[in-house]
Design an enzyme around this catalytic site. Structure first.
Site, short mmCIF file in Angstrom:
data_model
loop_
_atom_site.label_atom_id
_atom_site.label_comp_id
_atom_site.label_asym_id
_atom_site.label_seq_id
_atom_site.Cartn_x
_atom_site.Cartn_y
_atom_site.Cartn_z
N SER A 120 28.89 7.83 37.85
CA SER A 120 29.61 7.96 39.12
C SER A 120 29.13 9.18 39.89
CB SER A 120 31.10 8.16 38.87
OG SER A 120 31.65 7.12 38.17
N HIS A 141 26.29 1.09 40.10
CA HIS A 141 27.61 1.72 40.05
C HIS A 141 28.70 0.69 40.28
CE1 HIS A 141 30.77 4.67 41.73
NE2 HIS A 141 30.76 4.74 40.42
N GLU A 153 27.38 -0.73 43.71
CA GLU A 153 26.40 0.02 44.51
C GLU A 153 25.08 0.04 43.74
OE1 GLU A 153 29.44 3.16 46.73
OE2 GLU A 153 28.62 3.71 44.79
N ASN A 191 32.49 6.79 46.99
CA ASN A 191 33.13 8.05 46.60
C ASN A 191 32.84 9.17 47.59
OD1 ASN A 191 34.38 6.93 44.44
ND2 ASN A 191 32.90 7.63 42.92
N1 LIG Z 1 36.26 4.83 34.55
C1 LIG Z 1 35.90 4.70 35.84
O1 LIG Z 1 36.73 4.59 36.75
C2 LIG Z 1 34.43 4.63 36.19
C3 LIG Z 1 34.05 3.96 37.36
C4 LIG Z 1 32.68 3.85 37.67
C5 LIG Z 1 31.74 4.44 36.83
N2 LIG Z 1 32.17 5.11 35.70
C6 LIG Z 1 31.13 5.69 34.83
O2 LIG Z 1 30.91 4.81 33.74
C7 LIG Z 1 30.53 5.56 32.57
C8 LIG Z 1 31.48 5.23 31.44
O3 LIG Z 1 32.81 5.56 31.83
P1 LIG Z 1 34.08 4.96 31.07
O4 LIG Z 1 35.25 5.25 31.94
O5 LIG Z 1 33.81 3.56 30.65
O6 LIG Z 1 34.11 5.91 29.78
P2 LIG Z 1 34.79 5.62 28.36
O7 LIG Z 1 35.03 6.94 27.76
O8 LIG Z 1 35.91 4.64 28.49
O9 LIG Z 1 33.63 4.87 27.52
C9 LIG Z 1 32.45 5.48 27.10
C10 LIG Z 1 32.05 4.79 25.78
O10 LIG Z 1 30.71 5.14 25.47
C11 LIG Z 1 30.63 5.30 24.07
N3 LIG Z 1 29.44 6.09 23.79
C12 LIG Z 1 29.25 7.42 23.94
N4 LIG Z 1 27.98 7.75 23.63
C13 LIG Z 1 27.35 6.60 23.30
C14 LIG Z 1 26.02 6.27 22.90
N5 LIG Z 1 25.07 7.21 22.80
N6 LIG Z 1 25.74 4.98 22.65
C15 LIG Z 1 26.67 4.01 22.76
N7 LIG Z 1 27.95 4.27 23.14
C16 LIG Z 1 28.27 5.54 23.41
C17 LIG Z 1 31.95 5.91 23.65
O11 LIG Z 1 32.21 5.65 22.28
C18 LIG Z 1 32.93 5.20 24.58
O12 LIG Z 1 33.45 4.02 24.01
C19 LIG Z 1 30.53 7.03 33.00
O13 LIG Z 1 29.24 7.41 33.38
C20 LIG Z 1 31.47 7.02 34.20
O14 LIG Z 1 31.21 8.07 35.12
C21 LIG Z 1 33.48 5.19 35.35
#
Ligand SMILES: NC(=O)c1ccc[n+]([C@@H]2O[C@H](COP(=O)([O-])OP(=O)(O)OC[C@H]3O[C@@H](n4cnc5c(N)ncnc54)[C@H](O)[C@@H]3O)[C@@H](O)[C@H]2O)c1
Length: 284
Positions: A120, A141, A153, A191
């Site tokens: 993000s 994204h 995106e 954003n």
């Molecule tokens: N949550 C949101 O609103 C949102 C929206 C858009 C983008 N994002 C982006 O998406 C990404 C993930 O966010 P999220 O909210 O799903 O986080 P989250 O914490 O729910 O999930 C992340 C997952 O990745 C796993 N993980 C960590 N390192 C790893 C690796 N090396 N290999 C495999 N798995 C691994 C963790 O165990 C966890 O289950 C981030 O970059 C975040 O900025 C989040």
């Protein structure tokens, strides 16, 4: 353009599980990588549950649902992603972790595979620089929850070549999304606009001494917003919004990007919105 058949999704948390669900529903063979088998199974269970609900609502056929769930293979080994045409990364939002992962993926997947990050707030260009093929790295994204939010995106980093960029755009369409093309700038499009706007709204709460209810009514009925800003920030999560504001402020140094003190206090008090039962509103 190479047709995408197999997609790897790294990280099956909130976003990755939603992206993997979209992939299997679109008929793509999908390999999900988590750090432990248990985390992978939990994510697969959630996907199976959401797809079962779609069957109950008459949106999906039972057999289609079973076939979709079977299309998701789980692994803890990154090397199992070797045959993927596309890998979408959705691990924790930490630059070091993403650089390490892209550095490893670079050696594992075929030279013409496309690598995407769902970051993000980090720079896609910086993540791409961890590989020897930055021209094959893009941003995809998705918005939360990925299965429901229509936008994706498609982010062109400094060195992204046309073919992987268009492959990502076509994949976005294949997943049933509305993709848009943009360049790698802090906050990308939504954003970059929405975060300072919501921060302005929160500051107006104190400046105009308006209640959250009245502020929400003002933007809904005076500006045609589908939901008011306080309701939206509660839904997104105060922690997620403050984190995104800080990341944008750090990069752009514009005061409007900085999280308003009122939100920081709510964060410190554990009032994170819907997920904790209290934010601007109470949720019982
Ligand atoms: N949550 C949101 O609103 C949102 C929206 C858009 C983008 N994002 C982006 O998406 C990404 C993930 O966010 P999220 O909210 O799903 O986080 P989250 O914490 O729910 O999930 C992340 C997952 O990745 C796993 N993980 C960590 N390192 C790893 C690796 N090396 N290999 C495999 N798995 C691994 C963790 O165990 C966890 O289950 C981030 O970059 C975040 O900025 C989040």
């Amino acid at each position: 353009m190479t047709e995408v058949r197999t997609v790897g999704v790294v990280g099956l948390g909130a976003m990755g599980a939603g992206i993997a669900q979209l992939c299997v529903e679109a008929g793509l063979e999908t390999i999900g990588r988590e750090v432990t088998a248990e985390l992978g199974e939990t994510a697969k269970g959630r996907i199976a549950h959401f797809l079962a609900r779609k069957v109950e609502k008459g949106q999906l056929d039972g057999q289609e649902r079973n076939a979709a769930v079977e299309r998701l293979r789980l692994t803890t080994e990154l090397s199992d992603l070797a045959g993927c045409d596309v890998v979408i990364e959705a691990i924790v939002e930490e630059l070091g972790a993403k650089l390490e992962l892209f550095g490893e993926l670079d050696w594992i997947v075929a030279p013409d595979a496309m690598l995407a990050t769902n970051t993000s707030a980090l720079s896609v260009t910086e993540i791409a620089a961890a590989t020897t093929r930055p021209e094959r790295v893009v941003g995809m994204h998705f918005f939360n929850p990925a299965p429901l939010m229509p936008l994706v995106e498609i982010v062109r980093a400094e060195l992204t070549a046309d073919e992987p960029f268009e492959r990502a755009y076509a994949l976005g369409e294949r997943l049933g999304k509305t993709p848009i093309r943009c360049h790698d700038t802090p906050g990308f499009v939504v954003n970059r606009v929405l975060i300072p706007l919501l921060n302005d709204c929160i500051r107006v709460l104190d400046e105009a001494r308006v209640s959250p209810e009245d502020l929400d009514a003002a933007l809904k009925h005076g500006a045609g917003w589908p939901m008011g800003p306080c309701t939206l920030v509660d839904l997104v999560g105060i922690d997620v919004h403050v984190h995104a504001s800080e990341a944008l402020y750090e990069k752009l140094r514009e005061p409007r990007m900085a999280p308003p003190p009122r939100l920081v206090r709510m964060l410190q008090a554990g009032k994170l919105g819907r997920k904790t039962g209290e934010g601007f509103y109470r949720y019982d």
